[in-house]
Design a protein around this motif. Structure first.
Motif, PDB file in Angstrom:
ATOM      1  N   ALA A 117       0.822  -1.207   0.000  1.00  0.00           N
ATOM      2  CA  ALA A 117       0.000   0.000   0.000  1.00  0.00           C
ATOM      3  C   ALA A 117       0.859   1.262   0.000  1.00  0.00           C
ATOM      4  N   TYR A 118       1.860   1.312   0.876  1.00  0.00           N
ATOM      5  CA  TYR A 118       2.719   2.486   0.933  1.00  0.00           C
ATOM      6  C   TYR A 118       3.574   2.612  -0.319  1.00  0.00           C
ATOM      7  N   ALA A 119       4.060   1.477  -0.825  1.00  0.00           N
ATOM      8  CA  ALA A 119       4.906   1.512  -2.020  1.00  0.00           C
ATOM      9  C   ALA A 119       4.146   1.995  -3.244  1.00  0.00           C
ATOM     10  N   SER A 120       2.832   1.754  -3.287  1.00  0.00           N
ATOM     11  CA  SER A 120       2.036   2.103  -4.459  1.00  0.00           C
ATOM     12  C   SER A 120       1.556   3.553  -4.456  1.00  0.00           C
ATOM     13  N   GLY A 121       1.770   4.269  -3.377  1.00  0.00           N
ATOM     14  CA  GLY A 121       1.273   5.631  -3.264  1.00  0.00           C
ATOM     15  C   GLY A 121       2.152   6.636  -3.979  1.00  0.00           C
ATOM     16  N   PRO A 122       1.684   7.880  -4.087  1.00  0.00           N
ATOM     17  CA  PRO A 122       2.430   8.914  -4.806  1.00  0.00           C
ATOM     18  C   PRO A 122       3.743   9.294  -4.133  1.00  0.00           C
ATOM     19  N   ARG A 123       3.849   9.112  -2.816  1.00  0.00           N
ATOM     20  CA  ARG A 123       5.097   9.384  -2.094  1.00  0.00           C
ATOM     21  C   ARG A 123       5.705   8.078  -1.599  1.00  0.00           C
ATOM     22  N   GLY A 124       5.655   7.077  -2.464  1.00  0.00           N
ATOM     23  CA  GLY A 124       6.014   5.730  -2.064  1.00  0.00           C
ATOM     24  C   GLY A 124       7.392   5.584  -1.472  1.00  0.00           C
ATOM     25  N   VAL A 125       8.417   6.172  -2.117  1.00  0.00           N
ATOM     26  CA  VAL A 125       9.788   5.998  -1.639  1.00  0.00           C
ATOM     27  C   VAL A 125       9.936   6.527  -0.219  1.00  0.00           C
ATOM     28  N   VAL A 126       9.366   7.708   0.040  1.00  0.00           N
ATOM     29  CA  VAL A 126       9.480   8.305   1.373  1.00  0.00           C
ATOM     30  C   VAL A 126       8.691   7.507   2.397  1.00  0.00           C
ATOM     31  N   LEU A 127       7.417   7.238   2.100  1.00  0.00           N
ATOM     32  CA  LEU A 127       6.552   6.613   3.099  1.00  0.00           C
ATOM     33  C   LEU A 127       6.969   5.183   3.433  1.00  0.00           C
ATOM     34  N   VAL A 128       7.315   4.392   2.422  1.00  0.00           N
ATOM     35  CA  VAL A 128       7.635   3.000   2.702  1.00  0.00           C
ATOM     36  C   VAL A 128       8.951   2.902   3.474  1.00  0.00           C
ATOM     37  N   ASN A 129       9.886   3.800   3.230  1.00  0.00           N
ATOM     38  CA  ASN A 129      11.130   3.785   3.999  1.00  0.00           C
ATOM     39  C   ASN A 129      10.918   4.275   5.429  1.00  0.00           C
ATOM     40  N   LEU A 130      10.096   5.306   5.599  1.00  0.00           N
ATOM     41  CA  LEU A 130       9.794   5.771   6.955  1.00  0.00           C
ATOM     42  C   LEU A 130       9.053   4.690   7.741  1.00  0.00           C
ATOM     43  N   ALA A 131       8.111   4.022   7.083  1.00  0.00           N
ATOM     44  CA  ALA A 131       7.374   2.954   7.756  1.00  0.00           C
ATOM     45  C   ALA A 131       8.320   1.842   8.188  1.00  0.00           C
ATOM     46  N   ASN A 132       9.255   1.479   7.337  1.00  0.00           N
ATOM     47  CA  ASN A 132      10.197   0.422   7.691  1.00  0.00           C
ATOM     48  C   ASN A 132      11.234   0.891   8.710  1.00  0.00           C
ATOM     49  N   ALA A 133      11.458   2.194   8.783  1.00  0.00           N
ATOM     50  CA  ALA A 133      12.278   2.716   9.877  1.00  0.00           C
ATOM     51  C   ALA A 133      11.577   2.485  11.208  1.00  0.00           C
ATOM     52  N   MET A 134      10.243   2.653  11.233  1.00  0.00           N
ATOM     53  CA  MET A 134       9.484   2.349  12.452  1.00  0.00           C
ATOM     54  C   MET A 134       9.556   0.860  12.779  1.00  0.00           C
ATOM     55  N   PHE A 135       9.551   0.020  11.752  1.00  0.00           N
ATOM     56  CA  PHE A 135       9.762  -1.418  11.967  1.00  0.00           C
ATOM     57  C   PHE A 135      11.094  -1.632  12.688  1.00  0.00           C
ATOM     58  N   GLY A 136      12.134  -0.913  12.235  1.00  0.00           N
ATOM     59  CA  GLY A 136      13.439  -1.041  12.872  1.00  0.00           C
ATOM     60  C   GLY A 136      13.439  -0.569  14.317  1.00  0.00           C
ATOM     61  N   VAL A 137      12.701   0.500  14.587  1.00  0.00           N
ATOM     62  CA  VAL A 137      12.595   0.981  15.973  1.00  0.00           C
ATOM     63  C   VAL A 137      11.963  -0.096  16.852  1.00  0.00           C
ATOM     64  N   GLY A 138      10.911  -0.735  16.346  1.00  0.00           N
ATOM     65  CA  GLY A 138      10.286  -1.815  17.106  1.00  0.00           C
ATOM     66  C   GLY A 138      11.231  -2.980  17.322  1.00  0.00           C
ATOM     67  N   ALA A 139      12.030  -3.300  16.295  1.00  0.00           N
ATOM     68  CA  ALA A 139      12.970  -4.411  16.410  1.00  0.00           C
ATOM     69  C   ALA A 139      14.077  -4.118  17.417  1.00  0.00           C
ATOM     70  N   ILE A 140      14.445  -2.856  17.538  1.00  0.00           N
ATOM     71  CA  ILE A 140      15.450  -2.480  18.535  1.00  0.00           C
ATOM     72  C   ILE A 140      14.845  -2.461  19.933  1.00  0.00           C
ATOM     73  N   ALA A 141      13.607  -1.977  20.045  1.00  0.00           N
ATOM     74  CA  ALA A 141      12.976  -1.817  21.360  1.00  0.00           C
ATOM     75  C   ALA A 141      12.607  -3.145  22.001  1.00  0.00           C
ATOM     76  N   ALA A 142      12.143  -4.113  21.205  1.00  0.00           N
ATOM     77  CA  ALA A 142      11.648  -5.361  21.777  1.00  0.00           C
ATOM     78  C   ALA A 142      12.682  -6.091  22.631  1.00  0.00           C
ATOM     79  N   PRO A 143      13.927  -6.302  22.157  1.00  0.00           N
ATOM     80  CA  PRO A 143      14.905  -6.983  23.022  1.00  0.00           C
ATOM     81  C   PRO A 143      15.190  -6.230  24.315  1.00  0.00           C
ATOM     82  N   LEU A 144      15.182  -4.898  24.239  1.00  0.00           N
ATOM     83  CA  LEU A 144      15.402  -4.110  25.461  1.00  0.00           C
ATOM     84  C   LEU A 144      14.266  -4.325  26.448  1.00  0.00           C
ATOM     85  N   LEU A 145      13.023  -4.389  25.943  1.00  0.00           N
ATOM     86  CA  LEU A 145      11.877  -4.618  26.821  1.00  0.00           C
ATOM     87  C   LEU A 145      11.903  -6.026  27.399  1.00  0.00           C
TER      88      LEU A 145
END
Length: 363
Positions: A117-145
């Motif tokens: 969905a994000y990749a298909s949008g008009p701002r796909g490059v920005v949105l899909v990378n920002l969304a996956n950056a949030m994925f990375g934040v979750g991946a970093i936070a989970a082991p700490l929790l």
């Protein structure tokens, strides 16, 4: 009218997805004690989760012409939430494994549909990378929790985040419309992107699995090596935020990213610069998969099938590549680790350059 908080809820979904993917490995010591699994058991839960994800990604891709994105995404987020809650309350190891499969199914469906969905949008490059950056934040936070509290609390917290993310279903998921049949041209178009996903996984997963070992075998203290390994993951998270701000053309971003990753891994062959090299490799790798999804979405109406092929090949690479790297190296020859991983990055660069040239000639 779409809710104003659709985008934040989408980012919350990616936060939950990243945390759920990373929590299981970090929780293995706790699981071994809680369920009496012995000193080396418990890895089955990771396999169960990934099995569920693989089934969902394959199923959503193959049935993309029949499935409606909104109800499937809603069902995926609910499955993720329900599976995590069931796992948190699981009385037996068997029931925990079943719960992990259910959560994995939800993870796979949501990852595919939201990325598409994000990749298909008009701002796909920005949105899909920002969304996956949030994925990375979750991946970093989970082991700490997990390190700070018991696993059930963490799983319930992630489930709550997934539930809060449900409004994303009201967002721009694309219109369910008939797509042309899949023909030979579609398969030919998708194939090199599947190779890109497979080779990308060779770099990311192998680096994640072997960086700490490489640093330790070259004389770094284990606790210091663990902290230095975080630089690689930090590079992944930072790169997904920074790269879309300076470049928007997928056919440029993907090859350049592989080139930067290759350079970083070659720098890492020098023990004194290994941590810097791996951080540079992570920075280079960061936008490859999200941007490749945007690239595919611009080339084919079969976005879900194409995304499924890319993500499935990446997941297969997650299983295969770290083992292959392990067969090429020993404690007596730690210098082989970085060049072995760099080989995947160099092959990814060649594939991305060929794909960009081939697609340019086709148009």
């Amino acid at each position: 009218m779409r809710p104003l908080w659709t985008l934040p809820s989408g980012f919350a979904a990616f936060l939950a997805l990243g945390a759920s993917a990373a929590a299981w490995g970090a929780a293995l010591p706790w699981l071994r004690v809680e369920y009496g699994l012995g000193p080396s058991g418990g890895e089955e839960v990771i396999s169960a989760y990934n099995l569920g994800a693989l089934v969902a990604i394959l199923g959503c891709g193959l049935l993309s012409r029949r499935l409606r994105p909104r109800p499937v995404l809603a069902a995926s987020l609910i499955a993720l939430c329900g599976g995590l809650v069931a796992a948190a309350l699981a009385p037996t190891w068997g029931s925990l494994l079943v719960s992990a499969v259910v959560a994995g199914v939800g993870f796979g469906g949501a990852v595919l549909l939201l990325n598409t969905a994000y990749a298909s949008g008009p701002r796909g490059v920005v949105l899909v990378n920002l969304a996956n950056a949030m994925f990375g934040v979750g991946a970093i936070a989970a082991p700490l929790l997990v390190a700070a509290t018991d696993l059930p609390v963490v799983l319930l917290s992630i489930a709550g985040t997934a539930l809060v993310a449900l409004p994303v279903v009201a967002g721009p998921l694309g219109v369910h419309a008939p797509t042309p049949p899949v023909d030979r041209a579609t398969v030919v178009l998708i194939a090199p992107f599947a190779v890109i996903g497979f080779l990308y996984a060779g770099v990311e997963t192998s680096a994640g699995a072997w960086v700490s070992t490489h640093l330790t075998w070259t004389g770094t203290a284990p606790d210091t090596a663990a902290r230095m390994t975080a630089l690689f993951w930090a590079g992944l998270a930072v790169g997904r935020v920074l790269v879309p701000l300076v470049a928007r053309r997928p056919e440029v971003i993907v090859p350049v990213s592989f080139a930067v990753a290759t350079a970083g891994l070659l720098v890492a062959t020098n023990p004194a610069l290994a941590a810097v090299g791996y951080a540079l490799a992570g920075l280079g790798l960061a936008p490859i998969i999200p941007t490749a999804l945007v690239w595919l979405a611009r080339l084919t109406p079969h976005a879900h099938l194409a995304g499924s092929a890319l993500l499935t090949s990446s997941m297969l690479g997650n299983v295969i590549h770290p083992v292959l790297v392990g067969t090429l190296t020993t404690r007596d020859h730690p210098a082989t680790i970085s060049p072995a991983i760099a080989t995947y990055a160099a092959l990814g660069l060649i594939t991305a350059l060929w794909t960009a040239r081939h697609r340019a000639l086709a148009h």
